[in-house]
Design a protein around this motif. Structure first.
Motif, PDB file in Angstrom:
ATOM      1  N   THR A 136      22.198  73.163  15.850  1.00  0.00           N
ATOM      2  CA  THR A 136      21.975  73.364  14.419  1.00  0.00           C
ATOM      3  C   THR A 136      23.308  73.531  13.699  1.00  0.00           C
ATOM      4  OG1 THR A 136      19.932  74.464  15.001  1.00  0.00           O
ATOM      5  CG2 THR A 136      20.723  74.766  12.760  1.00  0.00           C
ATOM      6  N   ALA A 137      24.210  74.321  14.307  1.00  0.00           N
ATOM      7  CA  ALA A 137      25.536  74.504  13.710  1.00  0.00           C
ATOM      8  C   ALA A 137      26.287  73.187  13.683  1.00  0.00           C
ATOM      9  CB  ALA A 137      26.318  75.554  14.494  1.00  0.00           C
ATOM     10  N   ALA A 138      26.191  72.415  14.779  1.00  0.00           N
ATOM     11  CA  ALA A 138      26.916  71.140  14.848  1.00  0.00           C
ATOM     12  C   ALA A 138      26.447  70.199  13.743  1.00  0.00           C
ATOM     13  CB  ALA A 138      26.707  70.490  16.217  1.00  0.00           C
ATOM     14  N   PHE A 139      25.126  70.141  13.533  1.00  0.00           N
ATOM     15  CA  PHE A 139      24.612  69.265  12.473  1.00  0.00           C
ATOM     16  C   PHE A 139      24.973  69.801  11.098  1.00  0.00           C
ATOM     17  CE2 PHE A 139      22.080  65.651  13.881  1.00  0.00           C
ATOM     18  CZ  PHE A 139      22.169  65.817  15.247  1.00  0.00           C
ATOM     19  N   ALA A 140      25.016  71.145  10.957  1.00  0.00           N
ATOM     20  CA  ALA A 140      25.441  71.705   9.677  1.00  0.00           C
ATOM     21  C   ALA A 140      26.882  71.288   9.396  1.00  0.00           C
ATOM     22  CB  ALA A 140      25.305  73.218   9.692  1.00  0.00           C
ATOM     23  N   ILE A 141      27.733  71.323  10.434  1.00  0.00           N
ATOM     24  CA  ILE A 141      29.136  70.943  10.258  1.00  0.00           C
ATOM     25  C   ILE A 141      29.239  69.465   9.870  1.00  0.00           C
ATOM     26  CG2 ILE A 141      31.334  70.630  11.470  1.00  0.00           C
ATOM     27  CD1 ILE A 141      30.538  73.139  13.128  1.00  0.00           C
ATOM     28  N   ALA A 142      28.510  68.621  10.604  1.00  0.00           N
ATOM     29  CA  ALA A 142      28.545  67.188  10.276  1.00  0.00           C
ATOM     30  C   ALA A 142      28.057  66.956   8.853  1.00  0.00           C
ATOM     31  CB  ALA A 142      27.685  66.407  11.266  1.00  0.00           C
ATOM     32  N   ALA A 143      27.047  67.734   8.429  1.00  0.00           N
ATOM     33  CA  ALA A 143      26.517  67.560   7.074  1.00  0.00           C
ATOM     34  C   ALA A 143      27.521  68.065   6.035  1.00  0.00           C
ATOM     35  CB  ALA A 143      25.183  68.287   6.936  1.00  0.00           C
ATOM     36  N   ILE A 144      28.316  69.097   6.387  1.00  0.00           N
ATOM     37  CA  ILE A 144      29.376  69.531   5.460  1.00  0.00           C
ATOM     38  C   ILE A 144      30.376  68.394   5.276  1.00  0.00           C
ATOM     39  CG2 ILE A 144      31.302  71.136   5.139  1.00  0.00           C
ATOM     40  CD1 ILE A 144      29.633  73.221   6.659  1.00  0.00           C
ATOM     41  N   GLY A 145      30.696  67.715   6.396  1.00  0.00           N
ATOM     42  CA  GLY A 145      31.591  66.564   6.296  1.00  0.00           C
ATOM     43  C   GLY A 145      31.014  65.501   5.382  1.00  0.00           C
ATOM     44  N   LEU A 146      29.723  65.226   5.570  1.00  0.00           N
ATOM     45  CA  LEU A 146      29.059  64.215   4.748  1.00  0.00           C
ATOM     46  C   LEU A 146      29.009  64.653   3.289  1.00  0.00           C
ATOM     47  CD1 LEU A 146      27.600  61.513   5.007  1.00  0.00           C
ATOM     48  CD2 LEU A 146      25.472  62.763   5.230  1.00  0.00           C
ATOM     49  N   ASN A 147      28.991  65.977   3.092  1.00  0.00           N
ATOM     50  CA  ASN A 147      28.978  66.506   1.724  1.00  0.00           C
ATOM     51  C   ASN A 147      30.284  66.151   1.005  1.00  0.00           C
ATOM     52  OD1 ASN A 147      27.647  67.748  -0.318  1.00  0.00           O
ATOM     53  ND2 ASN A 147      27.919  69.826   0.449  1.00  0.00           N
ATOM     54  N   PHE A 148      31.402  66.132   1.758  1.00  0.00           N
ATOM     55  CA  PHE A 148      32.658  65.665   1.156  1.00  0.00           C
ATOM     56  C   PHE A 148      32.519  64.197   0.751  1.00  0.00           C
ATOM     57  CE2 PHE A 148      34.719  69.365   3.022  1.00  0.00           C
ATOM     58  CZ  PHE A 148      35.683  69.658   2.086  1.00  0.00           C
ATOM     59  N   HIS A 149      31.893  63.399   1.628  1.00  0.00           N
ATOM     60  CA  HIS A 149      31.758  61.972   1.328  1.00  0.00           C
ATOM     61  C   HIS A 149      30.809  61.757   0.166  1.00  0.00           C
ATOM     62  CE1 HIS A 149      32.559  61.303   5.878  1.00  0.00           C
ATOM     63  NE2 HIS A 149      33.683  61.347   5.212  1.00  0.00           N
ATOM     64  N   PHE A 150      29.552  62.171   0.394  1.00  0.00           N
ATOM     65  CA  PHE A 150      28.497  61.808  -0.539  1.00  0.00           C
ATOM     66  C   PHE A 150      28.381  62.806  -1.688  1.00  0.00           C
ATOM     67  CE2 PHE A 150      24.052  61.956  -1.900  1.00  0.00           C
ATOM     68  CZ  PHE A 150      23.968  60.684  -2.410  1.00  0.00           C
ATOM     69  N   GLY A 151      28.342  64.088  -1.340  1.00  0.00           N
ATOM     70  CA  GLY A 151      28.137  65.104  -2.362  1.00  0.00           C
ATOM     71  C   GLY A 151      29.245  65.114  -3.393  1.00  0.00           C
ATOM     72  N   LEU A 152      30.500  65.122  -2.918  1.00  0.00           N
ATOM     73  CA  LEU A 152      31.620  65.215  -3.859  1.00  0.00           C
ATOM     74  C   LEU A 152      32.012  63.855  -4.419  1.00  0.00           C
ATOM     75  CD1 LEU A 152      34.181  67.801  -2.464  1.00  0.00           C
ATOM     76  CD2 LEU A 152      32.554  68.039  -4.318  1.00  0.00           C
ATOM     77  N   THR A 153      32.122  62.856  -3.541  1.00  0.00           N
ATOM     78  CA  THR A 153      32.748  61.594  -3.942  1.00  0.00           C
ATOM     79  C   THR A 153      31.743  60.477  -4.167  1.00  0.00           C
ATOM     80  OG1 THR A 153      34.343  62.328  -2.299  1.00  0.00           O
ATOM     81  CG2 THR A 153      34.863  60.334  -3.463  1.00  0.00           C
ATOM     82  N   GLY A 154      30.526  60.646  -3.678  1.00  0.00           N
ATOM     83  CA  GLY A 154      29.529  59.595  -3.848  1.00  0.00           C
ATOM     84  C   GLY A 154      29.683  58.450  -2.856  1.00  0.00           C
ATOM     85  N   LEU A 155      30.419  58.666  -1.760  1.00  0.00           N
ATOM     86  CA  LEU A 155      30.582  57.595  -0.758  1.00  0.00           C
ATOM     87  C   LEU A 155      29.380  57.566   0.163  1.00  0.00           C
ATOM     88  CD1 LEU A 155      34.262  58.263   0.364  1.00  0.00           C
ATOM     89  CD2 LEU A 155      33.454  56.542  -1.233  1.00  0.00           C
ATOM     90  N   LEU A 156      28.891  56.354   0.444  1.00  0.00           N
ATOM     91  CA  LEU A 156      27.742  56.228   1.338  1.00  0.00           C
ATOM     92  C   LEU A 156      28.229  56.015   2.758  1.00  0.00           C
ATOM     93  CD1 LEU A 156      25.473  53.937  -0.767  1.00  0.00           C
ATOM     94  CD2 LEU A 156      25.033  56.296  -0.170  1.00  0.00           C
ATOM     95  N   ASN A 157      28.583  57.093   3.435  1.00  0.00           N
ATOM     96  CA  ASN A 157      28.998  56.959   4.822  1.00  0.00           C
ATOM     97  C   ASN A 157      27.772  57.018   5.711  1.00  0.00           C
ATOM     98  OD1 ASN A 157      30.077  57.122   7.353  1.00  0.00           O
ATOM     99  ND2 ASN A 157      30.697  59.250   7.159  1.00  0.00           N
ATOM    100  N   MET A 158      27.437  55.884   6.306  1.00  0.00           N
ATOM    101  CA  MET A 158      26.274  55.827   7.189  1.00  0.00           C
ATOM    102  C   MET A 158      26.716  55.864   8.649  1.00  0.00           C
ATOM    103  SD  MET A 158      23.342  55.671   5.738  1.00  0.00           S
ATOM    104  CE  MET A 158      23.057  55.989   4.017  1.00  0.00           C
ATOM    105  N   GLY A 159      27.941  56.312   8.883  1.00  0.00           N
ATOM    106  CA  GLY A 159      28.432  56.321  10.255  1.00  0.00           C
ATOM    107  C   GLY A 159      28.913  57.684  10.702  1.00  0.00           C
ATOM    108  N   GLN A 160      28.333  58.748  10.136  1.00  0.00           N
ATOM    109  CA  GLN A 160      28.829  60.076  10.502  1.00  0.00           C
ATOM    110  C   GLN A 160      28.667  60.345  11.998  1.00  0.00           C
ATOM    111  OE1 GLN A 160      30.767  61.734   8.920  1.00  0.00           O
ATOM    112  NE2 GLN A 160      30.380  63.900   8.752  1.00  0.00           N
ATOM    113  N   ALA A 161      27.606  59.809  12.610  1.00  0.00           N
ATOM    114  CA  ALA A 161      27.427  59.994  14.047  1.00  0.00           C
ATOM    115  C   ALA A 161      28.587  59.373  14.820  1.00  0.00           C
ATOM    116  CB  ALA A 161      26.107  59.397  14.505  1.00  0.00           C
ATOM    117  N   GLY A 162      29.166  58.295  14.290  1.00  0.00           N
ATOM    118  CA  GLY A 162      30.317  57.668  14.935  1.00  0.00           C
ATOM    119  C   GLY A 162      31.521  58.597  14.927  1.00  0.00           C
TER     120      GLY A 162
END
Lengths: 354, 324
Positions: free
Chosen positions: B16-42
């Protein structure tokens, strides 16, 4: 519709036809009789690289034509609505699994319905029914999901994430339905036609011919019929198309039905080509379909064709150099390389895509 | 009661923590910048490989973390270079393709000596450095209804490390998103051309956001690897889609959205599994169908969230990043 546009379509169609004709022609000219699979190994170990290369090109072209059939719908949907439909892979799997469901003589079941039964139709009838039902799911999807979303003016990116959710839901529904096993549409692996050092399976050849006919039908539809012209007009400029009296929603509904039916047919033929289908078969090739569509030029119906042939050939030929289990990786690598030099794709119009 | 304890266990789990961390990363991409990163698992997978392989080859722990970060940075640069100038969906397709390339290469038999092929890298090869730092005793410890080992594998120590990292990243996200730098990113999200007109290099800011979010994803991967193992197929496309579900459910562009999303996602999944096992008869929902059934609900939930509450639970409708 500018003349120049039609030329490009024709050029693409001609390219495909030449490729398909050469392919089929070569099979019959060199075809010296068929050998049962497994008894004669036409490519013995230690064959020269060039022989291997040609064999891989043949396999790649066959795979490419089937991939093109599966991805034409993806391209049409993108062209008319701007949506990158991530659930298209499940649509492909659905066609194949439905054909299995209708034709197998093993007992089958439906989720939430207790008990099993067998249907056991002949393959040709099952396949036709499966394609029709698959087209019906396209109608249902557009009627109850995508059309309401468009009416609510939901942004395209939002719709894309909806399609991702749909893809997750459908993938798991398919797994629930059929389990994690791999099933085959036909019991026999079919004969092989050998010509010189090369071979092609009769099932593969049949699939490729059917796919080429279907693709030709799509091409004729787009080029020769009023509705096809309307479809291209919407791809070109939806607002202008609507203003000139084209019923945009009706055409998009038609595109969804076509896309789902073609994906279903593509799935069935790919299942014959791959000699099996699992609940994630379509998901595995989803990215190859995206690669094909993007390579050819997003939204260009004929681009999907050219792109799919490139993807198919690259995937198969690269196995000469790299390990076979990495062949999809090389096709995706080509996608990234092409985007570097020609972001609009091979057939795409030169415009700002930023 | 057991059902609730299981859900509690899932809420605190390292995954759960690991996915929360990955989602925080995605929040930088999508939440802040609007980037559609569909490769976070990569990014996660590369982080795991970078860390696990470095440790296995005898590097110290800090070097392993640096390698993971470095690999994620290079990956981000490679992805951003061709695509950040193009329309958003190009980034989506390229990132998802690149993440799949990483997975295909990772699970390929030809690199079995390095990546372990489809079986992956065993936990014993890389878990020691972190576990040897544990201040907790080397035995099973019970606190309230929960019992875990003190320091080995799925342990209290890993939980403490993982959630501390989550807290630190939340503080970093909160500070950065309110900094001048974060405001530029939000500006790019709202109107790229306006930011360009102000003389900012939109391309370079997007690149920075992509790299930072990706590095955070790689850290999430390291945490995930300590909770289970490094296996390429566990980081396929569904994983990226789950991270998106988590972020959108919690609320993009909010500080606590990713954590809330992850906790809800995993506990809800566990609840669905347990409840459907307990209450739906075997003849209607066989035990093999419970997992797909739960994940089918995840997909349906993602559709419903995006259609009916695109800002998520905590989000603000005006801060919505869905501009095509």
């Amino acid at each position: 519709m500018r003349i120049e546009l039609d030329k490009r379509f024709l050029r693409a169609a001609a390219l495909l036809l030449i490729a398909a004709a050469a392919f089929i022609g070569a099979t019959f000219i060199f075809g010296s009789g068929s050998a049962a699979a497994g008894t004669v190994e036409p490519v013995p170990p230690g064959t020269s690289t060039s022989t291997l290369l040609v064999q891989n090109v043949i396999n790649g072209l066959a795979f490419g034509v089937l991939l093109a059939l599966a991805s034409v719908g993806l391209s049409l949907i993108y062209g008319t609505t701007g949506l990158s439909n991530f659930a298209h892979g499940e649509q492909v799997t659905f066609g194949a699994l439905l054909a299995f469901f209708l034709t197998t003589d093993q007992p089958v079941s439906i989720p939430l319905v207790p008990g099993t039964f067998t249907i056991g139709l002949p393959l040709w009838l099952g396949a036709i029914l499966a394609v029709i039902i698959a087209g019906g799911t396209g109608w249902l999807q557009d009627r109850f999901l995508w059309n309401p979303l468009r009416r609510r003016r939901v942004a395209v990116l939002q719709q894309m994430i909806v399609s991702i959710g749909l893809s997750l839901a459908l993938l798991n529904l398919l797994q629930w339905w059929m389990g994690a096993r791999r099933v085959r549409l036909t019991a026999s692996s079919g004969d092989r036609i050998t010509f010189g050092n090369f071979y092609i399976g009769t099932q593969t050849l049949m699939s490729v011919v059917i796919a080429a006919i279907a693709l030709l039908a799509v091409a004729l539809f787009l080029l020769k019929t009023r509705r096809g012209r309307a479809t291209r007009a919407i791809s070109d400029n939806p607002a202008l198309a609507a203003a000139s009296g084209i019923r945009v929603d009706g055409i998009i509904r038609l595109v969804w039905v076509m896309a789902a039916a073609l994906a279903g047919l593509g799935g069935i033929l790919l299942a014959l080509f791959d000699q099996g289908v699992g609940f994630d078969s379509g998901a595995r090739i989803l990215l190859l379909m995206f690669a094909a569509v993007t390579l050819g030029g997003l939204g260009q119906a004929f681009g999907a064709l050219v792109g799919a042939l490139v993807v198919g050939v690259v995937a198969e030929v690269s196995t000469v150099i790299i390990a076979p289990d990495m062949r999809y990786a090389s096709a995706l690598g080509i996608l990234i390389l092409v985007l570097l030099v020609r972001p609009q794709g091979i057939l795409g119009r030169k415009e700002r895509v930023g | 009661m057991d059902i609730l304890i299981n859900a509690l266990d899932q809420m605190l789990a390292p995954a759960t923590a690991a996915f929360a961390i990955a989602a925080i990363g995605l929040n930088f991409h999508f939440g802040l910048t609007g980037l559609l990163n569909m490769g976070q698992a990569g990014f996660m997978l590369l982080g795991m490989y970078g860390y696990a392989i470095s440790i296995r080859e005898g590097l110290p722990m800090w070097a392993g973390i640096l390698v993971a970060i470095g690999v994620a940075m290079v990956f981000g640069l490679l992805l951003g270079w061709p695509t950040l100038k193009l329309r958003g969906d190009y980034l989506a397709i390229v990132t998802i393709a690149a993440a799949e390339i990483v997975r295909y290469v990772g699970r390929s038999n030809s690199l079995i000596d390095i990546t372990g092929g489809s079986l992956g890298i065993k936990g014993n090869d890389y878990k020691d450095p972190l576990e040897s730092l544990s201040p907790f005793p080397d035995e099973r410890i019970t606190i309230g209804p929960l019992t875990y080992h003190g320091s080995a594998s799925d342990s209290w120590w890993l939980r403490v490390v993982a959630w501390t990292l989550v807290a630190a990243l939340l503080v970093i996200f909160w500070r950065l998103s309110n900094s001048p730098w974060g405001r530029v990113l939000k500006g790019i999200r709202e109107d790229e051309d306006a930011v360009r007109a102000l003389g900012k290099s939109v391309y370079w800011y997007k690149m920075q956001a992509l790299i930072i979010g990706g590095v955070i994803g790689a850290l999430g991967g390291i945490i995930w690897a300590h909770g289970s193992a490094v296996v390429a197929d566990s980081m396929g496309r569904p994983t990226t889609f789950w991270i998106w579900t988590i972020l959108l459910m919690g609320g993009a562009a909010t500080v606590f959205g990713p954590v809330l999303g992850s906790v809800l996602f995993w506990s809800a999944l566990s609840l669905v599994r347990a409840v459907s096992k307990a209450f739906i008869p075997e003849s209607i929902l066989p035990s093999t169908a419970i997992e797909p059934f739960g994940l089918m609900l995840v997909g349906t939930a993602l559709i419903l969230i995006v259609v009916f509450r695109p800002q998520g639970i905590l989000g603000n409708k005006r801060e919505l990043a869905f501009h095509a």
